[in-house]
Design a protein around this motif. Structure first.
Motif, PDB file in Angstrom:
ATOM      1  N   ALA A 178       0.815  -1.202   0.000  1.00 37.78           N
ATOM      2  CA  ALA A 178       0.000   0.000   0.000  1.00 37.78           C
ATOM      3  C   ALA A 178       0.857   1.264   0.000  1.00 37.78           C
ATOM      4  N   PHE A 179       2.108   1.159   0.467  1.00 38.90           N
ATOM      5  CA  PHE A 179       2.978   2.328   0.550  1.00 38.90           C
ATOM      6  C   PHE A 179       3.848   2.511  -0.692  1.00 38.90           C
ATOM      7  N   VAL A 180       3.728   1.635  -1.659  1.00 37.65           N
ATOM      8  CA  VAL A 180       4.625   1.657  -2.805  1.00 37.65           C
ATOM      9  C   VAL A 180       3.979   2.350  -3.994  1.00 37.65           C
ATOM     10  N   ASP A 181       4.655   3.359  -4.505  1.00 36.75           N
ATOM     11  CA  ASP A 181       4.216   4.007  -5.727  1.00 36.75           C
ATOM     12  C   ASP A 181       4.374   3.009  -6.872  1.00 36.75           C
ATOM     13  N   ASP A 182       3.367   2.916  -7.735  1.00 37.73           N
ATOM     14  CA  ASP A 182       3.394   1.927  -8.811  1.00 37.73           C
ATOM     15  C   ASP A 182       4.584   2.124  -9.731  1.00 37.73           C
ATOM     16  N   ASN A 183       5.067   3.366  -9.809  1.00 41.24           N
ATOM     17  CA  ASN A 183       6.199   3.633 -10.692  1.00 41.24           C
ATOM     18  C   ASN A 183       7.532   3.190 -10.096  1.00 41.24           C
ATOM     19  N   THR A 184       7.549   2.955  -8.776  1.00 38.88           N
ATOM     20  CA  THR A 184       8.806   2.591  -8.105  1.00 38.88           C
ATOM     21  C   THR A 184       9.389   1.308  -8.673  1.00 38.88           C
ATOM     22  N   LEU A 185       8.542   0.294  -8.874  1.00 36.00           N
ATOM     23  CA  LEU A 185       9.032  -0.973  -9.421  1.00 36.00           C
ATOM     24  C   LEU A 185       9.594  -0.768 -10.816  1.00 36.00           C
ATOM     25  N   ASN A 186       8.942   0.077 -11.616  1.00 41.87           N
ATOM     26  CA  ASN A 186       9.447   0.361 -12.966  1.00 41.87           C
ATOM     27  C   ASN A 186      10.867   0.929 -12.905  1.00 41.87           C
ATOM     28  N   VAL A 187      11.102   1.802 -11.922  1.00 37.76           N
ATOM     29  CA  VAL A 187      12.422   2.409 -11.773  1.00 37.76           C
ATOM     30  C   VAL A 187      13.469   1.340 -11.469  1.00 37.76           C
ATOM     31  N   TYR A 188      13.140   0.422 -10.552  1.00 34.99           N
ATOM     32  CA  TYR A 188      14.099  -0.620 -10.183  1.00 34.99           C
ATOM     33  C   TYR A 188      14.319  -1.619 -11.311  1.00 34.99           C
ATOM     34  N   ILE A 189      13.280  -1.930 -12.076  1.00 34.21           N
ATOM     35  CA  ILE A 189      13.435  -2.824 -13.222  1.00 34.21           C
ATOM     36  C   ILE A 189      14.384  -2.199 -14.243  1.00 34.21           C
ATOM     37  N   THR A 190      14.257  -0.891 -14.453  1.00 34.98           N
ATOM     38  CA  THR A 190      15.164  -0.192 -15.370  1.00 34.98           C
ATOM     39  C   THR A 190      16.601  -0.290 -14.877  1.00 34.98           C
ATOM     40  N   ARG A 191      16.795  -0.163 -13.558  1.00 32.36           N
ATOM     41  CA  ARG A 191      18.143  -0.277 -12.992  1.00 32.36           C
ATOM     42  C   ARG A 191      18.699  -1.688 -13.176  1.00 32.36           C
ATOM     43  N   VAL A 192      17.854  -2.686 -12.987  1.00 30.47           N
ATOM     44  CA  VAL A 192      18.294  -4.073 -13.164  1.00 30.47           C
ATOM     45  C   VAL A 192      18.707  -4.305 -14.611  1.00 30.47           C
ATOM     46  N   ARG A 193      17.953  -3.766 -15.556  1.00 35.38           N
ATOM     47  CA  ARG A 193      18.303  -3.916 -16.978  1.00 35.38           C
ATOM     48  C   ARG A 193      19.665  -3.282 -17.265  1.00 35.38           C
ATOM     49  N   LYS A 194      19.937  -2.139 -16.646  1.00 31.94           N
ATOM     50  CA  LYS A 194      21.224  -1.477 -16.858  1.00 31.94           C
ATOM     51  C   LYS A 194      22.368  -2.312 -16.283  1.00 31.94           C
ATOM     52  N   LYS A 195      22.129  -2.931 -15.126  1.00 33.46           N
ATOM     53  CA  LYS A 195      23.153  -3.773 -14.526  1.00 33.46           C
ATOM     54  C   LYS A 195      23.420  -4.994 -15.414  1.00 33.46           C
ATOM     55  N   LEU A 196      22.378  -5.590 -15.943  1.00 33.73           N
ATOM     56  CA  LEU A 196      22.548  -6.726 -16.861  1.00 33.73           C
ATOM     57  C   LEU A 196      23.293  -6.293 -18.121  1.00 33.73           C
ATOM     58  N   ALA A 197      22.957  -5.111 -18.616  1.00 33.31           N
ATOM     59  CA  ALA A 197      23.607  -4.607 -19.830  1.00 33.31           C
ATOM     60  C   ALA A 197      25.108  -4.404 -19.610  1.00 33.31           C
ATOM     61  N   SER A 198      25.501  -4.065 -18.367  1.00 30.58           N
ATOM     62  CA  SER A 198      26.924  -3.885 -18.080  1.00 30.58           C
ATOM     63  C   SER A 198      27.684  -5.206 -18.173  1.00 30.58           C
ATOM     64  N   LEU A 199      26.941  -6.333 -18.140  1.00 25.65           N
ATOM     65  CA  LEU A 199      27.536  -7.655 -18.352  1.00 25.65           C
ATOM     66  C   LEU A 199      27.272  -8.141 -19.785  1.00 25.65           C
ATOM     67  N   GLU A 200      26.851  -7.205 -20.630  1.00 29.44           N
ATOM     68  CA  GLU A 200      26.544  -7.493 -22.042  1.00 29.44           C
ATOM     69  C   GLU A 200      25.362  -8.438 -22.172  1.00 29.44           C
ATOM     70  N   ILE A 201      24.453  -8.370 -21.203  1.00 27.46           N
ATOM     71  CA  ILE A 201      23.203  -9.130 -21.281  1.00 27.46           C
ATOM     72  C   ILE A 201      22.102  -8.152 -21.661  1.00 27.46           C
TER      73      ILE A 201
END
Length: 232
Positions: free
Chosen positions: A188-211
């Motif tokens: 209930a305390f989580v903004d729906d956009n917050t997860l989108n932000v973290y997913i974007t960060r995870v994608r960037k971390k994967l991309a740094s490993l050429e994934i």
């Protein structure tokens, strides 16, 4: 590199804390808008918080509860209030320790090191002391690191938890609700956009490993991790 979030309105003290912590290799960030402490916490995603009691807008107890609703990271109060009830209130609102001002910076550093070891390192619980491997990609939840082909990158606490869920269910869809449930205590305390932000960060971390293009968004359902890097 561990990240320390400083919630303190004494600018001189903040400057001294940062200078001291940088000597020990910590990354730091301090609050610049005391009406949006929680938002800045989510954006920075620190490993540990230093929190004062007397703050503009809302007090430290309020922000401690807000942080606890979305994170289990260590919270250390730093306050000039020396009363027993102040310390009791801090602990009852979710703090891990309470340091009174004026304090010795070496003591603060020792307490930070101790809390970080308990949360992420030597003394971390066995529940968090595990690894998950998919097609050669290894996630170390305790060390918050991701390794592939000898290359290793650091993760934030939240990034590690998201990848843990995705890797344990590789090639299967993981719903947004499941990720929110596993990552935050109270959706209930989580903004729906917050997860989108973290997913974007995870994608960037994967991309740094050429994934690239391995983390898919399944519209209306959630996310899926496909091991498209296994043949590289």
């Amino acid at each position: 590199m561990f990240k320390i979030f400083i919630i303190e309105d004494d600018k001189q003290l903040v400057s001294l804390l940062k200078e001291h912590l940088h000597k020990f290799g910590y990354d730091t960030k301090s609050v610049d808008d005391f009406a949006a402490v929680r938002t800045q916490f989510e954006q920075y995603d620190p490993h540990l918080v230093l929190l004062d009691v007397n703050l503009p807008k809302f007090d430290g107890y309020y922000w401690c509860r807000q942080i606890r609703s979305i994170s289990t990271c260590p919270i250390l109060f730093i306050s000039a209030r020396e009363g027993k009830m102040d310390q009791v209130m801090a602990l009852e609102n979710g703090a891990d320790d309470y340091i009174t001002k004026p304090f010795d910076y070496e003591i603060v550093t020792a307490k930070i090191n101790s809390q970080l070891r308990r949360a992420y390192g030597t003394y971390a619980s066995s529940q968090n002391g595990r690894t998950t491997t998919v097609a050669g990609l290894t996630l170390d939840v305790e060390r918050m690191s991701l390794t592939l082909g000898g290359q290793e990158i650091e993760l934030s606490h939240t990034e590690a938890k998201i990848l843990d869920e995705l890797m344990k269910r590789a090639e299967r869809v993981v719903s947004r609700d499941r990720l929110l449930e596993k990552i935050w205590d109270d959706q209930a305390f989580v903004d729906d956009n917050t997860l989108n932000v973290y997913i974007t960060r995870v994608r960037k971390k994967l991309a740094s490993l050429e994934i690239t293009e391995a983390l898919q968004t399944i519209r209306g359902q959630g996310y899926r991790l496909l091991p498209n890097w296994e043949d590289r």
